[in-house]
Design a protein around this motif. Sequence first.
Motif, mmCIF file in Angstrom:
data_model
loop_
_atom_site.group_PDB
_atom_site.id
_atom_site.type_symbol
_atom_site.label_atom_id
_atom_site.label_comp_id
_atom_site.label_asym_id
_atom_site.label_seq_id
_atom_site.Cartn_x
_atom_site.Cartn_y
_atom_site.Cartn_z
ATOM 1 N N ALA A 49 0.828 -1.218 0.095
ATOM 2 C CA ALA A 49 -0.155 0.009 -0.109
ATOM 3 C C ALA A 49 0.809 1.270 0.038
ATOM 4 N N GLY A 50 0.431 2.332 -0.851
ATOM 5 C CA GLY A 50 1.120 3.444 -1.091
ATOM 6 C C GLY A 50 2.422 3.323 -1.893
ATOM 7 N N GLN A 51 3.065 2.241 -2.370
ATOM 8 C CA GLN A 51 4.075 2.177 -3.214
ATOM 9 C C GLN A 51 3.668 2.491 -4.780
ATOM 10 N N GLN A 52 4.631 3.301 -5.289
ATOM 11 C CA GLN A 52 4.484 3.559 -6.712
ATOM 12 C C GLN A 52 4.549 2.100 -7.558
ATOM 13 N N ILE A 53 3.524 1.971 -8.365
ATOM 14 C CA ILE A 53 3.720 1.005 -9.255
ATOM 15 C C ILE A 53 4.631 0.995 -10.603
ATOM 16 N N ILE A 54 5.695 0.168 -10.770
ATOM 17 C CA ILE A 54 6.451 0.411 -11.825
ATOM 18 C C ILE A 54 6.234 -0.652 -12.604
ATOM 19 N N ASP A 55 6.875 -0.475 -14.097
ATOM 20 C CA ASP A 55 6.686 -1.668 -15.033
ATOM 21 C C ASP A 55 7.281 -2.950 -14.653
ATOM 22 N N ARG A 56 8.465 -3.091 -14.028
ATOM 23 C CA ARG A 56 9.005 -4.480 -13.815
ATOM 24 C C ARG A 56 7.870 -5.210 -12.668
ATOM 25 N N GLN A 57 7.020 -4.438 -12.024
ATOM 26 C CA GLN A 57 6.075 -5.398 -10.978
ATOM 27 C C GLN A 57 5.012 -5.791 -11.787
ATOM 28 N N ILE A 58 4.913 -5.354 -13.089
ATOM 29 C CA ILE A 58 3.740 -5.988 -13.755
ATOM 30 C C ILE A 58 4.080 -7.163 -14.767
ATOM 31 N N SER A 59 3.703 -8.344 -14.585
ATOM 32 C CA SER A 59 3.799 -9.507 -15.310
ATOM 33 C C SER A 59 3.532 -9.268 -16.811
ATOM 34 N N GLY A 60 4.415 -9.598 -17.716
ATOM 35 C CA GLY A 60 3.789 -9.539 -18.928
ATOM 36 C C GLY A 60 2.877 -10.908 -19.319
ATOM 37 N N GLU A 61 2.674 -11.651 -18.628
ATOM 38 C CA GLU A 61 1.639 -12.906 -18.857
ATOM 39 C C GLU A 61 0.244 -12.577 -18.471
ATOM 40 N N ASN A 62 -0.658 -13.024 -19.505
ATOM 41 C CA ASN A 62 -1.834 -12.831 -18.916
ATOM 42 C C ASN A 62 -2.488 -11.552 -18.645
ATOM 43 N N VAL A 63 -1.605 -10.514 -19.189
ATOM 44 C CA VAL A 63 -2.418 -9.174 -19.041
ATOM 45 C C VAL A 63 -3.764 -9.017 -19.514
ATOM 46 N N ALA A 64 -4.758 -8.954 -18.658
ATOM 47 C CA ALA A 64 -6.121 -8.877 -19.273
ATOM 48 C C ALA A 64 -6.739 -9.952 -19.632
ATOM 49 N N GLY A 65 -6.019 -11.110 -19.794
ATOM 50 C CA GLY A 65 -6.322 -12.431 -20.176
ATOM 51 C C GLY A 65 -6.049 -12.454 -21.718
ATOM 52 N N GLU A 66 -5.473 -11.432 -22.312
ATOM 53 C CA GLU A 66 -5.408 -11.482 -23.799
ATOM 54 C C GLU A 66 -4.272 -12.588 -24.145
ATOM 55 N N LEU A 67 -3.164 -12.708 -23.411
ATOM 56 C CA LEU A 67 -2.133 -13.532 -23.972
ATOM 57 C C LEU A 67 -2.354 -14.969 -23.661
ATOM 58 N N ALA A 68 -3.169 -15.266 -22.651
ATOM 59 C CA ALA A 68 -3.545 -16.485 -22.427
ATOM 60 C C ALA A 68 -4.506 -17.105 -23.587
ATOM 61 N N LEU A 69 -5.548 -16.330 -23.914
ATOM 62 C CA LEU A 69 -6.522 -16.539 -24.804
ATOM 63 C C LEU A 69 -5.782 -16.791 -26.165
ATOM 64 N N GLY A 70 -4.811 -16.056 -26.537
ATOM 65 C CA GLY A 70 -4.069 -16.265 -27.832
ATOM 66 C C GLY A 70 -2.988 -17.270 -27.757
ATOM 67 N N SER A 71 -2.883 -17.764 -26.731
ATOM 68 C CA SER A 71 -1.692 -18.805 -26.522
ATOM 69 C C SER A 71 -2.112 -20.208 -26.623
ATOM 70 N N ILE A 72 -3.269 -20.365 -26.441
ATOM 71 C CA ILE A 72 -3.930 -21.738 -26.004
ATOM 72 C C ILE A 72 -3.756 -22.503 -27.653
ATOM 73 N N LYS A 73 -3.386 -23.775 -27.745
ATOM 74 C CA LYS A 73 -3.041 -24.380 -28.746
ATOM 75 C C LYS A 73 -4.322 -25.610 -29.391
ATOM 76 N N THR A 74 -4.134 -25.908 -30.530
ATOM 77 C CA THR A 74 -5.268 -26.979 -31.001
ATOM 78 C C THR A 74 -5.633 -27.932 -29.966
ATOM 79 N N GLY A 75 -6.801 -28.077 -29.858
ATOM 80 C CA GLY A 75 -7.146 -29.092 -28.715
ATOM 81 C C GLY A 75 -7.103 -28.768 -27.211
ATOM 82 N N GLN A 76 -7.101 -27.370 -27.068
ATOM 83 C CA GLN A 76 -7.179 -26.763 -25.710
ATOM 84 C C GLN A 76 -7.940 -25.952 -25.461
ATOM 85 N N THR A 77 -8.457 -25.515 -24.451
ATOM 86 C CA THR A 77 -9.287 -24.696 -23.783
ATOM 87 C C THR A 77 -8.953 -24.137 -22.711
ATOM 88 N N ILE A 78 -9.775 -22.934 -22.099
ATOM 89 C CA ILE A 78 -9.460 -22.439 -20.810
ATOM 90 C C ILE A 78 -10.727 -22.476 -20.265
#
Length: 205
Positions: free
Chosen positions: A73-102
Amino acid sequence: MLTCLAGLAVYLSVSILFHPVSVVVAKADIEEASLIQAEQLELVKVAKKDCQKGTYQRIEDVAGGVAAGSIFAGQQIIDRQISGENVAGELALGSIKTGQTIITLTTQQATWSSQLRVGDLVTVVGVYPAESAVREEAVGRVTKPSAGSVVRNLKNIQEAQSTSPNQTEISFVTDTEGGKRVLLALKTSQMVYLLPRHPDLGGVE
């Protein structure tokens, strides 16, 4: 003239250093690997000299991201504190393979450990008391953690129903057939559990 120029230079330097800028900070502690919600954030003004490198100026640029580590609490949020994976779920949906689902489950439907993080493997099992059986339904890989989730069971479903859905969801990728078995287990079993699975066992590419 030189004196005036020197004075102007000092004034500009001080103005730049102390000019207030807006930065995104955490309103409350945010757990590592949890999905960051807009209500956990706020904009505050700080002197430019106190603005950390990589800070965000808009809440919408942070909300929906996954915390790469604990944010206090109170900490400034910087870019390295945010993971590039699954931002808003977009990468997860785009990375599923044939025969997979979420699949996304809530604590009204399933029970899981609060220790699960993005990328962890889980074994999804259904409990069938009438048959005195516990059956493995699928193997999954967590793609979205539950913010502040705790282990829940049938005795506290009422508590789960009164909790924000954003705090009681977990998503995982699995093969399509396994996904179908999980959906059936939600209807026919007493409870579905997501058990932590050792990474050496594999099961989801």
